[in-house]
Motif scaffolding. Structure first.
Motif, PDB file in Angstrom:
ATOM      1  N   GLY A   1      30.042  42.953  26.132  1.00  0.00           N
ATOM      2  CA  GLY A   1      29.331  41.756  25.694  1.00  0.00           C
ATOM      3  C   GLY A   1      30.191  40.517  25.552  1.00  0.00           C
ATOM      4  N   SER A   2      31.394  40.552  26.145  1.00  0.00           N
ATOM      5  CA  SER A   2      32.333  39.430  25.987  1.00  0.00           C
ATOM      6  C   SER A   2      32.046  38.276  26.927  1.00  0.00           C
ATOM      7  CB  SER A   2      33.763  39.918  26.232  1.00  0.00           C
ATOM      8  OG  SER A   2      33.931  40.317  27.594  1.00  0.00           O
ATOM      9  N   GLY A   3      31.232  38.513  27.962  1.00  0.00           N
ATOM     10  CA  GLY A   3      30.996  37.491  28.964  1.00  0.00           C
ATOM     11  C   GLY A   3      32.119  37.382  29.972  1.00  0.00           C
ATOM     12  N   SER A   4      33.102  38.265  29.860  1.00  0.00           N
ATOM     13  CA  SER A   4      34.262  38.246  30.754  1.00  0.00           C
ATOM     14  C   SER A   4      34.524  39.661  31.279  1.00  0.00           C
ATOM     15  CB  SER A   4      35.504  37.746  30.008  1.00  0.00           C
ATOM     16  OG  SER A   4      35.286  36.451  29.493  1.00  0.00           O
ATOM     17  N   PRO A   5      35.316  39.773  32.360  1.00  0.00           N
ATOM     18  CA  PRO A   5      35.651  41.100  32.891  1.00  0.00           C
ATOM     19  C   PRO A   5      36.534  41.887  31.929  1.00  0.00           C
ATOM     20  CG  PRO A   5      36.049  39.372  34.535  1.00  0.00           C
ATOM     21  CD  PRO A   5      35.830  38.684  33.219  1.00  0.00           C
ATOM     22  N   ASP A   6      36.591  43.180  32.164  1.00  0.00           N
ATOM     23  CA  ASP A   6      37.464  44.060  31.396  1.00  0.00           C
ATOM     24  C   ASP A   6      38.916  43.635  31.637  1.00  0.00           C
ATOM     25  OD1 ASP A   6      38.964  46.096  30.287  1.00  0.00           O
ATOM     26  OD2 ASP A   6      37.796  47.716  31.174  1.00  0.00           O
ATOM     27  N   PRO A   7      39.634  43.197  30.608  1.00  0.00           N
ATOM     28  CA  PRO A   7      41.009  42.725  30.793  1.00  0.00           C
ATOM     29  C   PRO A   7      41.976  43.828  31.207  1.00  0.00           C
ATOM     30  CG  PRO A   7      40.494  42.912  28.453  1.00  0.00           C
ATOM     31  CD  PRO A   7      39.210  43.130  29.188  1.00  0.00           C
ATOM     32  N   THR A   8      41.566  45.082  31.078  1.00  0.00           N
ATOM     33  CA  THR A   8      42.465  46.174  31.468  1.00  0.00           C
ATOM     34  C   THR A   8      42.365  46.516  32.953  1.00  0.00           C
ATOM     35  OG1 THR A   8      40.875  47.966  31.014  1.00  0.00           O
ATOM     36  CG2 THR A   8      42.208  47.173  29.165  1.00  0.00           C
TER      37      THR A   8
ATOM     38  N   GLU B   1      43.011  46.052  36.785  1.00  0.00           N
ATOM     39  CA  GLU B   1      44.013  45.407  37.648  1.00  0.00           C
ATOM     40  C   GLU B   1      43.339  44.324  38.496  1.00  0.00           C
ATOM     41  OE1 GLU B   1      46.508  44.560  40.979  1.00  0.00           O
ATOM     42  OE2 GLU B   1      44.603  45.635  41.160  1.00  0.00           O
ATOM     43  N   PRO B   2      43.893  43.120  38.566  1.00  0.00           N
ATOM     44  CA  PRO B   2      43.227  41.962  39.196  1.00  0.00           C
ATOM     45  C   PRO B   2      42.764  42.189  40.634  1.00  0.00           C
ATOM     46  CG  PRO B   2      45.117  41.231  37.937  1.00  0.00           C
ATOM     47  CD  PRO B   2      45.161  42.728  37.923  1.00  0.00           C
ATOM     48  N   ASN B   3      43.568  42.834  41.458  1.00  0.00           N
ATOM     49  CA  ASN B   3      43.173  43.042  42.849  1.00  0.00           C
ATOM     50  C   ASN B   3      41.969  43.971  42.955  1.00  0.00           C
ATOM     51  OD1 ASN B   3      45.172  41.365  43.930  1.00  0.00           O
ATOM     52  ND2 ASN B   3      46.674  43.030  43.956  1.00  0.00           N
ATOM     53  N   VAL B   4      41.955  45.007  42.139  1.00  0.00           N
ATOM     54  CA  VAL B   4      40.820  45.927  42.130  1.00  0.00           C
ATOM     55  C   VAL B   4      39.586  45.203  41.612  1.00  0.00           C
ATOM     56  CG1 VAL B   4      39.862  48.014  41.070  1.00  0.00           C
ATOM     57  CG2 VAL B   4      42.217  48.005  41.913  1.00  0.00           C
ATOM     58  N   LEU B   5      39.756  44.393  40.546  1.00  0.00           N
ATOM     59  CA  LEU B   5      38.650  43.627  39.998  1.00  0.00           C
ATOM     60  C   LEU B   5      38.061  42.712  41.069  1.00  0.00           C
ATOM     61  CD1 LEU B   5      36.910  42.551  37.654  1.00  0.00           C
ATOM     62  CD2 LEU B   5      38.782  40.943  37.147  1.00  0.00           C
ATOM     63  N   ASN B   6      38.891  42.017  41.803  1.00  0.00           N
ATOM     64  CA  ASN B   6      38.423  41.103  42.832  1.00  0.00           C
ATOM     65  C   ASN B   6      37.669  41.846  43.935  1.00  0.00           C
ATOM     66  OD1 ASN B   6      38.413  38.424  44.233  1.00  0.00           O
ATOM     67  ND2 ASN B   6      39.694  39.541  45.710  1.00  0.00           N
ATOM     68  N   THR B   7      38.197  42.983  44.347  1.00  0.00           N
ATOM     69  CA  THR B   7      37.553  43.789  45.393  1.00  0.00           C
ATOM     70  C   THR B   7      36.179  44.254  44.956  1.00  0.00           C
ATOM     71  OG1 THR B   7      39.679  44.562  46.273  1.00  0.00           O
ATOM     72  CG2 THR B   7      37.745  45.898  46.768  1.00  0.00           C
ATOM     73  N   LEU B   8      36.101  44.743  43.735  1.00  0.00           N
ATOM     74  CA  LEU B   8      34.829  45.269  43.240  1.00  0.00           C
ATOM     75  C   LEU B   8      33.808  44.156  43.000  1.00  0.00           C
ATOM     76  CD1 LEU B   8      36.092  48.036  40.774  1.00  0.00           C
ATOM     77  CD2 LEU B   8      35.144  48.336  43.073  1.00  0.00           C
ATOM     78  N   GLN B   9      34.266  42.980  42.561  1.00  0.00           N
ATOM     79  CA  GLN B   9      33.338  41.866  42.362  1.00  0.00           C
ATOM     80  C   GLN B   9      32.733  41.417  43.692  1.00  0.00           C
ATOM     81  OE1 GLN B   9      35.799  39.034  40.189  1.00  0.00           O
ATOM     82  NE2 GLN B   9      34.733  39.502  38.264  1.00  0.00           N
ATOM     83  N   GLN B  10      33.505  41.500  44.769  1.00  0.00           N
ATOM     84  CA  GLN B  10      32.991  41.132  46.085  1.00  0.00           C
ATOM     85  C   GLN B  10      31.909  42.105  46.554  1.00  0.00           C
ATOM     86  OE1 GLN B  10      36.124  40.571  48.976  1.00  0.00           O
ATOM     87  NE2 GLN B  10      37.327  39.264  47.616  1.00  0.00           N
ATOM     88  N   LYS B  11      32.056  43.374  46.163  1.00  0.00           N
ATOM     89  CA  LYS B  11      31.114  44.394  46.619  1.00  0.00           C
ATOM     90  C   LYS B  11      29.930  44.584  45.668  1.00  0.00           C
ATOM     91  CE  LYS B  11      34.692  46.969  49.087  1.00  0.00           C
ATOM     92  NZ  LYS B  11      35.453  48.235  49.206  1.00  0.00           N
ATOM     93  N   CYS B  12      30.105  44.144  44.421  1.00  0.00           N
ATOM     94  CA  CYS B  12      29.056  44.329  43.413  1.00  0.00           C
ATOM     95  C   CYS B  12      28.690  42.972  42.813  1.00  0.00           C
ATOM     96  CB  CYS B  12      29.541  45.256  42.301  1.00  0.00           C
ATOM     97  SG  CYS B  12      30.069  46.899  42.863  1.00  0.00           S
ATOM     98  N   PRO B  13      27.598  42.356  43.260  1.00  0.00           N
ATOM     99  CA  PRO B  13      27.189  41.057  42.702  1.00  0.00           C
ATOM    100  C   PRO B  13      26.828  41.182  41.231  1.00  0.00           C
ATOM    101  CG  PRO B  13      25.442  42.000  44.051  1.00  0.00           C
ATOM    102  CD  PRO B  13      26.649  42.866  44.254  1.00  0.00           C
ATOM    103  N   PRO B  14      26.896  40.082  40.490  1.00  0.00           N
ATOM    104  CA  PRO B  14      26.665  40.155  39.035  1.00  0.00           C
ATOM    105  C   PRO B  14      25.243  40.544  38.656  1.00  0.00           C
ATOM    106  CG  PRO B  14      26.891  37.885  39.763  1.00  0.00           C
ATOM    107  CD  PRO B  14      27.300  38.734  40.913  1.00  0.00           C
ATOM    108  N   HIS B  15      24.296  40.300  39.556  1.00  0.00           N
ATOM    109  CA  HIS B  15      22.909  40.648  39.247  1.00  0.00           C
ATOM    110  C   HIS B  15      22.376  41.549  40.356  1.00  0.00           C
ATOM    111  CE1 HIS B  15      22.895  37.719  36.020  1.00  0.00           C
ATOM    112  NE2 HIS B  15      23.333  36.793  36.863  1.00  0.00           N
TER     113      HIS B  15
ATOM    114  N   GLU C   1      45.857  51.091  35.846  1.00  0.00           N
ATOM    115  CA  GLU C   1      44.724  50.229  35.512  1.00  0.00           C
ATOM    116  C   GLU C   1      43.864  49.903  36.730  1.00  0.00           C
ATOM    117  OE1 GLU C   1      46.397  46.868  33.402  1.00  0.00           O
ATOM    118  OE2 GLU C   1      46.634  48.046  31.580  1.00  0.00           O
ATOM    119  N   LYS C   2      43.688  50.905  37.603  1.00  0.00           N
ATOM    120  CA  LYS C   2      42.894  50.712  38.818  1.00  0.00           C
ATOM    121  C   LYS C   2      41.695  51.659  38.889  1.00  0.00           C
ATOM    122  CE  LYS C   2      46.803  49.028  41.578  1.00  0.00           C
ATOM    123  NZ  LYS C   2      47.605  49.207  42.830  1.00  0.00           N
ATOM    124  N   ALA C   3      41.355  52.291  37.783  1.00  0.00           N
ATOM    125  CA  ALA C   3      40.203  53.186  37.765  1.00  0.00           C
ATOM    126  C   ALA C   3      38.914  52.373  37.772  1.00  0.00           C
ATOM    127  CB  ALA C   3      40.254  54.087  36.538  1.00  0.00           C
ATOM    128  N   VAL C   4      37.888  52.901  38.421  1.00  0.00           N
ATOM    129  CA  VAL C   4      36.611  52.199  38.535  1.00  0.00           C
ATOM    130  C   VAL C   4      35.775  52.354  37.269  1.00  0.00           C
ATOM    131  CG1 VAL C   4      34.422  52.127  39.798  1.00  0.00           C
ATOM    132  CG2 VAL C   4      36.586  52.350  41.054  1.00  0.00           C
TER     133      VAL C   4
END
Length: 347
Positions: A211-218, A220-234, A270-273
């Motif tokens: 509920g923070s309005g932000s991604p999980d800070p734990t 890893e940035p590259n994994v986060l970026n990859t997953l955000q590209q494949k999974c839209p927010p809505h 810190e690259k677990a899904v």
């Protein structure tokens, strides 16, 4: 008096021994079908292998199906039962809607009914198929005790399963409720080294963590970026059906359908899904186990076999309990479920 007491004691001992023998005889055992259906394990392995050759994600699907079966009413094949007009089965519960590989069990069921009708339980078919799938994907091949009987009850209201967004403590409580421990939890999560995952199971980590309005800070940035590209927010809903994208469960390996110890490397870096997988790196005992498994794959494979056997023994029906379903999707007496149906919401 002494003679009477001795005879009474002797009788009691004999009764206890007979009871123990009966219990032992009814328990699971390796090669349970050696006389009644000697080719059962060969047939199961052949069917699983055919499907695996066409779809390398089948082992992960079978393993998840087996896990979901065992966590609800024990390993009794109840997850395979279809809903009827007067009963909503557990496979309709939200955590089970993405289960698959039912077709593999259907084919095994058909082949075994030809080979030895009414002998092999659907619960054993599923347990053996999951074992063989793991082995085909590169995991351990282990002797699996069989002799399970099939349940006759499957209701949506019973389907309470650990969530992928659980903390370690929450997941451990769920595991302990079925007599599994922290080692089993940490070890069985290693199966997340292979297969596919729906974005809906972790999308909160990408955009609104706790509920923070932000991604999980734990993450890893590259994994986060990859997953955000494949999974839209809505997630998109079309004709009342939510279109949920799918990604590889394993974001650190070039062989996403291979069973190995890579989940622990992902967690420690810190690259677990899934959140529960990442949580392994943040508690004392699980982080030590994760490091041990990451550095020694043989130790992981050996313990995984032990934990799978333990998982497959949860709440089993044996002896004259339950039944041997002729069709894994339908109880032999189709009215068995009606008196226990519960159409209310999950608690």
């Amino acid at each position: 008096m002494w003679k009477l007491l001795s005879m009474a004691t002797l009788y009691l001992l004999i009764t206890l021994l007979l009871a123990h023998s009966a219990t032992t005889a009814l328990s699971l055992q390796v090669h349970f079908y050696s006389e009644s259906c000697p080719r059962v394990e060969i047939i199961v392995q052949q069917v699983v292998q055919r499907h695996f050759q066409q779809d390398p994600s089948v082992p992960a699907g079978l393993l998840r199906l087996h896990f979901h079966d065992c966590f609800v009413r024990g390993c009794d094949g109840s997850v395979l039962i279809d809903s009827t007009d007067d009963n909503i089965a557990e496979k309709e519960a939200p955590p089970n809607l993405t289960l698959r590989t039912y077709d593999v069990i259907d084919e095994i069921n058909t082949e075994l009914e030809k080979e030895c009708s009414g002998v092999v339980s659907c619960a054993d078919m599923l347990a053996l198929a999951a074992r063989d799938g793991v082995a085909l994907a590169g995991g351990p091949a282990y002797a699996l005790p069989t002799g399970r009987r099939d349940g006759t009850v499957s209701t949506l209201a019973d389907a309470h399963l650990p969530s992928p967004s659980f903390s370690v403590d929450q997941a451990l409580a769920a595991f302990q409720s079925v007599n599994l421990d922290l080692v089993d939890l940490t070890t069985l999560l290693g199966a997340h080294s292979m297969g596919l995952c729906h974005c809906g199971f972790f999308i909160d980590r990408l955009y609104d963590y706790k509920g923070s309005g932000s991604p999980d800070p734990t993450m890893e940035p590259n994994v986060l970026n990859t997953l955000q590209q494949k999974c839209p927010p809505h997630l998109v809903t079309i004709d009342n059906i939510t279109e949920d994208s799918i990604v590889f469960m394993n974001q650190v390996s070039s062989t996403p359908f291979h069973f190995d110890n890579s989940l622990y490397h992902a967690s420690l870096n810190e690259k677990a899904v899934l959140q529960i997988d990442q949580e392994l790196a943040f508690t004392d005992v699980t982080s030590k186990l994760a490091a041990q498994y990451a550095n020694n794959p043989g130790t992981f494979l050996n313990q995984f076999a032990k934990s799978m056997i333990k998982l497959g023994s949860i709440g089993v029906l044996t002896g004259q309990e339950g039944e041997i379903r002729l069709n894994c999707r339908v109880v032999n007496n189709a009215t068995s479920n009606s008196s226990t149906a519960n159409f209310g919401p999950e608690n």
